[in-house]
Scaffold this active site. Structure first.
Site, PDB file in Angstrom:
ATOM      1  N   CYS A 177      -3.439  -3.322   4.352  1.00 55.71           N
ATOM      2  CA  CYS A 177      -2.527  -4.340   4.890  1.00 55.71           C
ATOM      3  C   CYS A 177      -2.920  -5.757   4.490  1.00 55.71           C
ATOM      4  O   CYS A 177      -2.276  -6.727   4.900  1.00 55.71           O
ATOM      5  CB  CYS A 177      -2.457  -4.230   6.415  1.00 55.71           C
ATOM      6  SG  CYS A 177      -1.886  -2.618   6.951  1.00 55.71           S
ATOM      7  N   GLU A 231       0.845  -1.198   0.000  1.00 59.60           N
ATOM      8  CA  GLU A 231       0.000   0.000   0.000  1.00 59.60           C
ATOM      9  C   GLU A 231       0.878   1.245   0.000  1.00 59.60           C
ATOM     10  O   GLU A 231       0.401   2.349   0.262  1.00 59.60           O
ATOM     11  CB  GLU A 231      -0.965  -0.005   1.178  1.00 59.60           C
ATOM     12  CG  GLU A 231      -0.330  -0.127   2.533  1.00 59.60           C
ATOM     13  CD  GLU A 231      -1.360  -0.119   3.662  1.00 59.60           C
ATOM     14  OE1 GLU A 231      -2.090   0.875   3.765  1.00 59.60           O
ATOM     15  OE2 GLU A 231      -1.414  -1.102   4.421  1.00 59.60           O
ATOM     16  N   HIS A 236      -2.207  -9.982  12.088  1.00 54.41           N
ATOM     17  CA  HIS A 236      -1.690  -8.728  11.523  1.00 54.41           C
ATOM     18  C   HIS A 236      -1.318  -7.829  12.705  1.00 54.41           C
ATOM     19  O   HIS A 236      -2.119  -7.635  13.619  1.00 54.41           O
ATOM     20  CB  HIS A 236      -2.759  -8.061  10.663  1.00 54.41           C
ATOM     21  CG  HIS A 236      -2.423  -6.649  10.307  1.00 54.41           C
ATOM     22  ND1 HIS A 236      -1.204  -6.296   9.762  1.00 54.41           N
ATOM     23  CD2 HIS A 236      -3.126  -5.484  10.445  1.00 54.41           C
ATOM     24  CE1 HIS A 236      -1.177  -4.989   9.572  1.00 54.41           C
ATOM     25  NE2 HIS A 236      -2.327  -4.470   9.983  1.00 54.41           N
TER      26      HIS A 236
END
Ligand code: COA
Length: 390
Positions: free
Chosen positions: A111, A79, A233
């Site tokens: 993400c 990103e 994450h």
């Protein structure tokens, strides 16, 4: 047919800032950063490093003559791409002199892009069993100096080879994923720093985790007890801990303790490197594998991916008999040990010396050249990269 990750490697800049020292300069209690947020150090990329050089540096470590020869695709999840049109995969393809007869594509969804690439690679290998795919998840997380998000910045890349009969970890066909358009975090194309509704984004991360995890358990008749470890994450380590804390009360004491211990192992690289957006889940997986010596072949590892905006996915992988031979913990420790600490004023200067968002020529400061591949300049609006022997 088993399909999954045959090899995994990482790269991160050779510079970092100490977050206790940063907290003092910002007038914050250092415990807020190290305990409340759960971060100790943060990678600082000089402008000669971007997602192309970080991705190429990581990919160079993971490629072998065999995986080069069987390569069918190069997928880059990011990103913080360097061009709105040309794929970072093509810059990396050139730097690594990869074969011509491949697909090279960049994928974007905050993400989640690295997971999208991994799943696309898995599906591709299912229909092309003799091919391998190079998956790269690379990002530079920038929120801005003295912003609420500053402590959750970072930079790095993870590269993986996905193929049939993987030696490291299968990717089980058990994904549960969910998408919904929300505005928790975004980055307009005219700026290199992200905008976030910080509190809202943490609430949404947890809400998405809860729904996909509940559905995963119902669909696959598995529960926390069936997992040797769960990885998340990690925009910052406390975020993953909050998700794990939703799971622990639902299982027995021994399973809860096992998941807590292994979660801690999965956060060590993030504590030192910071947020690497798309690569952060996979940096957590690598941290777990490098630091936990009790994992065994056959163990099931859970992976939770979240990309703001938002898409979330939960899936699992099974460790393969040869997984320990595929790990390089000592090299990773050495890479982190040899990093140079930047005092806060120098970190601020490096952060501010960036490729401009205009048409002027730009050359990074050669004093910060590090790594095998570097950006040497943007001349006539074209990016120039070189192989550099550090
Ligand atoms: N000692 C220990 N802990 C402390 C502390 C101290 N002196 N001071 C604060 N804390 C704790 C707070 O209690 C809080 O913990 P909690 O979340 O468990 O309640 C934590 O530190 C953060 O404090 P807070 O006041 O909420 O920080 P903030 O307003 O500066 O914002 C973020 C934190 C994460 C929202 C901010 O860094 C941000 O916007 N990050 C970018 C967005 C992001 O990463 N989103 C994640 C989803 S992808």
């Amino acid at each position: 047919m088993k399909i999954g990750i045959d090899a995994i490697e990482m790269d991160t800049p050779d510079f970092y800032v100490d977050l206790v020292k940063l907290a003092k300069v910002r007038g914050d209690d250092p415990n807020k950063y190290t305990i409340g947020i759960g971060q100790d150090e943060q990678a600082v990329p000089p402008s000669s490093q971007d997602i192309v050089t970080l991705g190429a540096n990581a990919a160079a470590k993971v490629l072998t003559p065999a995986s080069r020869a069987s390569l069918g695709m190069i997928l880059v999840g990011t990103e913080s791409g360097v061009d709105a049109s040309k794929s970072a995969a093509l810059f990396i393809h050139d730097l690594l002199a990869l074969p011509e007869w491949v697909r090279a594509v960049e994928l974007k969804e905050a993400c989640y892009g690295g997971t999208a690439a991994l799943m696309m690679a898995r599906d591709y290998v299912a229909s092309h069993p003799d091919k391998s795919v190079l998956v790269i998840a690379a990002d530079i997380a920038r929120y801005g100096l003295a912003t609420a998000g500053e402590v959750t910045q970072g930079a790095g890349a993870v590269a993986m080879i996905v193929k049939a009969d993987p030696r490291l970890l299968t990717i089980e066909p058990d994904s549960v994923y969910r998408s919904a358009s929300i505005n928790d975090f975004w980055r307009p194309v005219y700026q290199d720093t992200a905008l976030a509704q910080g509190k809202y984004s943490t609430e949404q991360y947890l809400a998405f985790f809860k729904t996909v995890w509940e559905r995963y358990q119902a669909d696959h008749h598995l529960s926390a007890h069936d997992f040797a470890a769960m990885t998340f994450h990690l925009p910052y380590t406390k975020m993953g801990k909050k998700a794990l804390d939703l799971v622990l009360p639902t299982t027995d004491d021994a399973s809860a303790q096992r998941l807590k211990n292994r979660f801690e192992a999965s956060t060590r690289y993030c504590r030192q490197i910071g947020n690497i957006y798309t690569g952060s889940l996979y940096l957590g997986l690598l941290s777990l594998l490098d630091h936990d010596t009790t994992l065994q072949a056959g163990d099931r590892i859970g992976l939770f991916s979240y990309g703001s905006g938002a898409v979330a996915e939960f899936f699992s992988g099974i460790l393969q008999p040869q997984f320990k031979e595929q790990l390089h913990a000592a090299e990773h420790a050495q890479q982190l040990t040899k990093r140079k600490e930047l005092p806060v004023p120098e970190y601020e200067a490096v952060f501010s010396d960036k490729v401009p968002y205009d048409a002027d020529d730009y050359r990074p400061d050669p004093a910060y050249y590090r790594g095998q591949f570097i950006l040497t300049g943007v001349i006539g609006q074209e990016r120039h990269y070189e192989k550099h022997q550090s």
